[in-house]
Motif scaffolding. Structure first.
Motif, PDB file in Angstrom:
ATOM      1  N   ARG A 130     -39.556 -85.699 -93.760  1.00 22.56           N
ATOM      2  CA  ARG A 130     -38.582 -86.132 -94.283  1.00 22.56           C
ATOM      3  C   ARG A 130     -37.232 -85.533 -95.028  1.00 22.56           C
ATOM      4  N   MET A 131     -38.391 -84.955 -95.736  1.00 21.24           N
ATOM      5  CA  MET A 131     -37.432 -84.313 -96.868  1.00 21.24           C
ATOM      6  C   MET A 131     -37.310 -83.316 -96.582  1.00 21.24           C
ATOM      7  N   ARG A 132     -38.206 -82.455 -95.514  1.00 21.42           N
ATOM      8  CA  ARG A 132     -37.856 -80.674 -95.132  1.00 21.42           C
ATOM      9  C   ARG A 132     -35.967 -81.525 -94.505  1.00 21.42           C
ATOM     10  N   GLY A 183     -31.648 -75.331 -94.143  1.00 21.28           N
ATOM     11  CA  GLY A 183     -32.684 -73.896 -93.195  1.00 21.28           C
ATOM     12  C   GLY A 183     -33.172 -75.019 -91.872  1.00 21.28           C
ATOM     13  N   ASP A 184     -33.416 -74.320 -90.602  1.00 19.84           N
ATOM     14  CA  ASP A 184     -33.792 -74.976 -90.032  1.00 19.84           C
ATOM     15  C   ASP A 184     -35.167 -75.637 -90.470  1.00 19.84           C
ATOM     16  N   PRO A 185     -35.378 -77.738 -90.184  1.00 20.99           N
ATOM     17  CA  PRO A 185     -36.460 -78.447 -90.422  1.00 20.99           C
ATOM     18  C   PRO A 185     -38.058 -78.546 -89.449  1.00 20.99           C
ATOM     19  N   GLN A 194     -38.637 -72.414 -95.411  1.00 26.85           N
ATOM     20  CA  GLN A 194     -37.914 -72.719 -94.430  1.00 26.85           C
ATOM     21  C   GLN A 194     -36.192 -72.492 -95.261  1.00 26.85           C
ATOM     22  N   VAL A 195     -35.725 -73.070 -96.788  1.00 32.31           N
ATOM     23  CA  VAL A 195     -35.385 -72.417 -98.017  1.00 32.31           C
ATOM     24  C   VAL A 195     -34.643 -70.973 -98.040  1.00 32.31           C
ATOM     25  N   TRP A 196     -35.790 -70.359 -98.210  1.00 37.80           N
ATOM     26  CA  TRP A 196     -35.750 -69.130 -97.970  1.00 37.80           C
ATOM     27  C   TRP A 196     -34.807 -67.877 -96.845  1.00 37.80           C
ATOM     28  N   GLN A 197     -35.986 -68.757 -95.858  1.00 37.97           N
ATOM     29  CA  GLN A 197     -35.053 -68.248 -94.387  1.00 37.97           C
ATOM     30  C   GLN A 197     -33.809 -68.291 -94.299  1.00 37.97           C
ATOM     31  N   ALA A 198     -32.863 -69.418 -94.836  1.00 38.37           N
ATOM     32  CA  ALA A 198     -32.166 -70.200 -94.781  1.00 38.37           C
ATOM     33  C   ALA A 198     -31.124 -69.271 -95.510  1.00 38.37           C
TER      34      ALA A 198
END
Length: 279
Positions: free
Chosen positions: A41-43, A48-50, A91-95
């Motif tokens: 849920r935090m993701r 980015g993409d969860p 995910q954050v890195w990719q975003a």
């Protein structure tokens, strides 16, 4: 007198070391469904993409995707808090990579769809051997011109394909070169004619594929190409250099639907539709 032995089920188990008990406890906490659900849920609130971490999101190029693929091979298939937290960081890195132009959906892309007119009807009578030979010949004619101009063959779909180009000029040039090469092919009395649809926009890249409204519009353009036309949206034409069509001896005429044809579905009402032909 022999000493009495304790019953089998009353014998003491060997003491478990403290580190082993701690590790077992941590493992239980890591796999706790409540904690795993909380991290997931935090993701959803992170950039980015969860869903980053599934096979679609980790396919294709990119450093974050490569690390995610390695992590997936090294970690258990079972869900865990640590695994979800790691994927959240990736995910954050990719975003972040996407925001600076190294990911998907940040630059204009021209999507091209093709297929062969009346291929299915011909192949029913031609048989498997002739059909496969034709598809090989078509691939040899169509794909090199696209790849030579930097086009990515996204997927092959039987008698057609989907390709992506960094510029509409390269896409138009590749399409007409491919059609010229295709005109020299004949198999068992069948001369293939290729219909083409093109649209330029900001599709979303997922692995090696492209998704989104702009991809759908490109497919709709091909659907309007009838018996072998090249149909492009006004977004593609507006992105061309001023002399591209003239240099290719190509003319653009407004596409007109038939008298009893319905309004094209899946195409914005304010989007112009053009038919491209050799002069």
């Amino acid at each position: 007198m022999e000493p009495e032995h304790a019953p089998e089920d009353e014998r003491e188990e060997p003491p478990t070391s403290v580190p082993s008990r701690v590790l077992a406890r941590l493992g239980d906490l890591d796999r706790n469904p409540r904690f795993v659900g909380g991290v997931r849920r935090m993701r959803r609130a992170l950039p980015g993409d969860p869903g980053f971490g599934d096979p679609l999101s980790t396919a294709g190029p990119g450093s974050a995707r490569a690390v995610a693929r390695i992590a997936d091979r090294l970690t258990s298939d079972r869900a865990g808090v640590s695994k979800e937290a790691s994927l959240g960081a990736l995910q954050v890195w990719q975003a972040a990579l996407e925001r600076i132009g190294r990911g998907r959906g940040t630059a204009e892309v021209t999507i091209v769809f093709t297929d062969l007119v009346a291929f299915s009807t011909w192949s029913l009578d031609a048989g498997d051997a002739s059909t496969l030979q034709l598809l090989r010949d078509v691939a040899r004619a169509v794909e090199p011109p696209m790849q030579q101009r930097g086009g990515q063959i996204v997927k092959r779909m039987g008698d057609g394909l989907m390709a992506a180009f960094v510029s509409p000029d390269r896409a138009v040039d590749a399409v007409f070169d491919a059609r010229d090469r295709l005109s020299r092919i004949e198999c068992d009395g069948y001369r293939p004619h290729m219909r083409v649809g093109m649209h330029t926009g900001l599709p979303r890249r997922v692995g090696d594929d492209w998704l989104g409204v702009d991809v759908t519009i490109a497919a709709r353009m091909m659907g309007l190409a009838g018996s072998g036309d090249v149909v492009a949206s006004s977004a593609t034409l507006d992105g061309l250099d001023a002399d591209t069509l003239a240099n290719l001896s190509v003319r653009a005429r407004p596409w007109r639907r038939g008298l009893f044809a319905s309004v094209p579905r899946g195409v914005p009402s304010d989007l112009g539709i053009w038919r491209l032909t050799r002069s």
